[in-house]
Design a protein around this motif. Structure first.
Motif, PDB file in Angstrom:
ATOM      1  N   ASP A   1      -7.701  13.722 -18.043  1.00  0.00           N
ATOM      2  CA  ASP A   1      -7.347  14.924 -17.290  1.00  0.00           C
ATOM      3  C   ASP A   1      -6.682  14.584 -15.963  1.00  0.00           C
ATOM      4  N   ALA A   2      -5.357  14.784 -15.880  1.00  0.00           N
ATOM      5  CA  ALA A   2      -4.636  14.485 -14.636  1.00  0.00           C
ATOM      6  C   ALA A   2      -5.150  15.329 -13.481  1.00  0.00           C
ATOM      7  N   GLU A   3      -5.490  16.584 -13.743  1.00  0.00           N
ATOM      8  CA  GLU A   3      -5.977  17.464 -12.685  1.00  0.00           C
ATOM      9  C   GLU A   3      -7.258  16.912 -12.071  1.00  0.00           C
ATOM     10  N   ALA A   4      -8.181  16.458 -12.924  1.00  0.00           N
ATOM     11  CA  ALA A   4      -9.443  15.891 -12.432  1.00  0.00           C
ATOM     12  C   ALA A   4      -9.192  14.621 -11.627  1.00  0.00           C
ATOM     13  N   ILE A   5      -8.283  13.786 -12.091  1.00  0.00           N
ATOM     14  CA  ILE A   5      -7.966  12.548 -11.384  1.00  0.00           C
ATOM     15  C   ILE A   5      -7.394  12.845 -10.002  1.00  0.00           C
ATOM     16  N   LEU A   6      -6.440  13.769  -9.945  1.00  0.00           N
ATOM     17  CA  LEU A   6      -5.781  14.087  -8.676  1.00  0.00           C
ATOM     18  C   LEU A   6      -6.742  14.721  -7.683  1.00  0.00           C
ATOM     19  N   ARG A   7      -7.591  15.634  -8.164  1.00  0.00           N
ATOM     20  CA  ARG A   7      -8.584  16.255  -7.266  1.00  0.00           C
ATOM     21  C   ARG A   7      -9.521  15.201  -6.702  1.00  0.00           C
TER      22      ARG A   7
ATOM     23  N   ALA B   1       3.055  10.875 -17.590  1.00  0.00           N
ATOM     24  CA  ALA B   1       4.192  11.614 -17.043  1.00  0.00           C
ATOM     25  C   ALA B   1       3.737  12.579 -15.953  1.00  0.00           C
ATOM     26  N   GLU B   2       2.607  13.249 -16.169  1.00  0.00           N
ATOM     27  CA  GLU B   2       2.113  14.183 -15.168  1.00  0.00           C
ATOM     28  C   GLU B   2       1.659  13.460 -13.908  1.00  0.00           C
ATOM     29  N   LEU B   3       0.973  12.347 -14.086  1.00  0.00           N
ATOM     30  CA  LEU B   3       0.550  11.582 -12.918  1.00  0.00           C
ATOM     31  C   LEU B   3       1.751  11.059 -12.138  1.00  0.00           C
ATOM     32  N   GLY B   4       2.747  10.546 -12.861  1.00  0.00           N
ATOM     33  CA  GLY B   4       3.935  10.034 -12.194  1.00  0.00           C
ATOM     34  C   GLY B   4       4.659  11.096 -11.401  1.00  0.00           C
ATOM     35  N   ALA B   5       4.649  12.322 -11.923  1.00  0.00           N
ATOM     36  CA  ALA B   5       5.348  13.422 -11.250  1.00  0.00           C
ATOM     37  C   ALA B   5       4.577  13.965 -10.061  1.00  0.00           C
ATOM     38  N   ARG B   6       3.246  13.881 -10.089  1.00  0.00           N
ATOM     39  CA  ARG B   6       2.438  14.563  -9.075  1.00  0.00           C
ATOM     40  C   ARG B   6       1.779  13.641  -8.056  1.00  0.00           C
ATOM     41  N   LEU B   7       1.660  12.374  -8.354  1.00  0.00           N
ATOM     42  CA  LEU B   7       1.049  11.454  -7.392  1.00  0.00           C
ATOM     43  C   LEU B   7       1.925  11.308  -6.159  1.00  0.00           C
TER      44      LEU B   7
ATOM     45  N   ASP C   1      -2.868   4.220  -2.299  1.00  0.00           N
ATOM     46  CA  ASP C   1      -2.397   3.174  -3.219  1.00  0.00           C
ATOM     47  C   ASP C   1      -3.112   3.324  -4.552  1.00  0.00           C
ATOM     48  N   VAL C   2      -2.366   3.699  -5.581  1.00  0.00           N
ATOM     49  CA  VAL C   2      -2.939   3.950  -6.906  1.00  0.00           C
ATOM     50  C   VAL C   2      -2.258   3.054  -7.922  1.00  0.00           C
ATOM     51  N   ARG C   3      -3.041   2.366  -8.718  1.00  0.00           N
ATOM     52  CA  ARG C   3      -2.563   1.548  -9.828  1.00  0.00           C
ATOM     53  C   ARG C   3      -3.212   2.059 -11.110  1.00  0.00           C
ATOM     54  N   LEU C   4      -2.734   1.577 -12.224  1.00  0.00           N
ATOM     55  CA  LEU C   4      -3.281   1.986 -13.510  1.00  0.00           C
ATOM     56  C   LEU C   4      -4.058   0.839 -14.143  1.00  0.00           C
ATOM     57  N   HIS C   5      -5.159   1.200 -14.780  1.00  0.00           N
ATOM     58  CA  HIS C   5      -5.957   0.236 -15.533  1.00  0.00           C
ATOM     59  C   HIS C   5      -6.091   0.762 -16.956  1.00  0.00           C
TER      60      HIS C   5
ATOM     61  N   PRO D   1       0.788  -1.216   0.000  1.00  0.00           N
ATOM     62  CA  PRO D   1       0.000   0.000   0.000  1.00  0.00           C
ATOM     63  C   PRO D   1       0.828   1.277   0.000  1.00  0.00           C
ATOM     64  N   THR D   2       2.070   1.212   0.480  1.00  0.00           N
ATOM     65  CA  THR D   2       2.898   2.402   0.508  1.00  0.00           C
ATOM     66  C   THR D   2       3.839   2.368  -0.679  1.00  0.00           C
ATOM     67  N   ARG D   3       3.724   3.386  -1.544  1.00  0.00           N
ATOM     68  CA  ARG D   3       4.502   3.389  -2.778  1.00  0.00           C
ATOM     69  C   ARG D   3       5.184   4.723  -2.962  1.00  0.00           C
ATOM     70  N   SER D   4       6.249   4.684  -3.743  1.00  0.00           N
ATOM     71  CA  SER D   4       6.940   5.915  -4.111  1.00  0.00           C
ATOM     72  C   SER D   4       6.766   6.117  -5.604  1.00  0.00           C
ATOM     73  N   TYR D   5       6.021   7.153  -5.986  1.00  0.00           N
ATOM     74  CA  TYR D   5       5.847   7.456  -7.389  1.00  0.00           C
ATOM     75  C   TYR D   5       6.963   8.404  -7.827  1.00  0.00           C
ATOM     76  N   GLY D   6       6.868   8.898  -9.017  1.00  0.00           N
ATOM     77  CA  GLY D   6       7.858   9.854  -9.486  1.00  0.00           C
ATOM     78  C   GLY D   6       8.544   9.387 -10.751  1.00  0.00           C
ATOM     79  N   THR D   7       8.556   8.084 -10.992  1.00  0.00           N
ATOM     80  CA  THR D   7       9.065   7.562 -12.247  1.00  0.00           C
ATOM     81  C   THR D   7       7.947   6.782 -12.918  1.00  0.00           C
ATOM     82  N   LEU D   8       7.979   6.747 -14.227  1.00  0.00           N
ATOM     83  CA  LEU D   8       6.939   6.053 -14.966  1.00  0.00           C
ATOM     84  C   LEU D   8       6.935   4.567 -14.643  1.00  0.00           C
ATOM     85  N   GLY D   9       8.130   4.002 -14.473  1.00  0.00           N
ATOM     86  CA  GLY D   9       8.213   2.579 -14.175  1.00  0.00           C
ATOM     87  C   GLY D   9       7.514   2.216 -12.881  1.00  0.00           C
TER      88      GLY D   9
END
Length: 288
Positions: free
Chosen positions: A183-189, A253-259, A266-270, A8-16
């Protein structure tokens, strides 16, 4: 609750790191595409099987069974309003249990104006107790970062929390799978609001896979997803080039940088493979 097979605890910031543990989906007609895609998928990839009109139960079960045979995890969709009877739901779950060894599913209300049987929404399927009877431990429910064309924001919020509470009370692990968004902004909000309300469930954020601009806009219109010119231009999508290929690279790229795991959980991609299952699998492999 979070997906217990993931940390559940993750470090984002890279696409990988963002791509890790992704899921995607297929239709019952995608058997050949699945056979082509498996070489490019990590072991035990979660693959949803959609519940589309015009497809027979047997075909959906066969798709789920193929996913399991290839060493991946089938996540069949259950569309509440399309179920004509309790017997149909039981038969579907029974065959999936026997032929595909399912332990999870995604339950959605469905898009029929009036239900075909006794299940008007996802909550009624959950409340039936049949998911537990057939050994399903993890259940996905829908989230809508950009809202829903016919449901108010407040009702969406209350409905999601009710479903997650029901799942918890019945001993299931609830996971939120979202509609795809540009929209990354909508997702993050939306994620921030969700966590501020105390929801800790794993969220699988819906991302459109690579396809053409025309196909992307067609699916967006069908699903009620916002596709404003300003948002599309931000992510390099030109309405003047309908046949041009387009992918979500800038969005990712925006999600990876801002999440932030602390803020967004805990966020995953579908991935929604609008350009084809095999092509999407090959593309995702290049991102790792």
């Amino acid at each position: 609750m979070t997906d217990s097979s993931l940390q559940p605890t993750r470090s984002y910031g890279t696409l990988g790191s963002l791509i890790e543990g992704f899921s995607l989906e297929m239709t019952a007609r995608d058997g050949n595409a699945l056979a082509e895609a498996v070489a490019d998928l990590p072991p035990a990839t979660r693959i949803a099987v959609t519940y589309l009109p015009g497809e027979e139960m047997a075909a959906r079960v066969a798709a789920a069974a193929s996913i399991r045979r290839y060493g991946h995890i089938p996540v069949p969709h259950i569309s509440a309003r399309r179920l004509a009877s309790t017997l149909e739901l039981e038969s579907f779950l029974d065959r999936l249990s026997i032929e595909a060894s399912i332990d999870r599913a995604f339950v959605v209300g469905g898009d029929l104006r009036a239900p075909a049987g006794p299940y008007p929404d996802a909550k009624s399927v959950i409340a039936s107790g049949l998911l537990a009877k057939y050994g399903l431990s993890r259940i996905g429910v829908a989230g809508y970062p950009e809202g829903h064309p016919s449901i108010s924001e407040l009702d969406l919020k209350l409905d999601l929390r009710t479903k997650l509470a029901m799942l918890r009370d019945l001993g299931h692990e609830g996971v939120v799978n979202t509609q795809f968004s540009f929209d990354a902004e909508a997702i993050l909000r939306w994620l921030e609001a969700l966590r501020n309300d105390g929801v800790t469930a794993t969220v699988r954020v819906g991302i459109p896979g690579p396809t053409t601009v025309r196909s992307l806009l067609r699916f967006a219109a069908r699903c009620g997803v916002g596709a404003s010119t300003a948002v599309l231009q931000k992510y390099g999508i030109s309405l003047a080039k309908l046949l041009s290929p387009v992918g979500p690279d800038r969005l990712l790229a925006e999600l990876g940088a801002r999440l932030s795991a602390e803020e967004h959980g805990d966020v995953r991609l579908h991935f929604y493979p609008f350009g084809g299952l095999a092509g999407t699998a090959r593309w995702v492999k290049t991102l790792g």
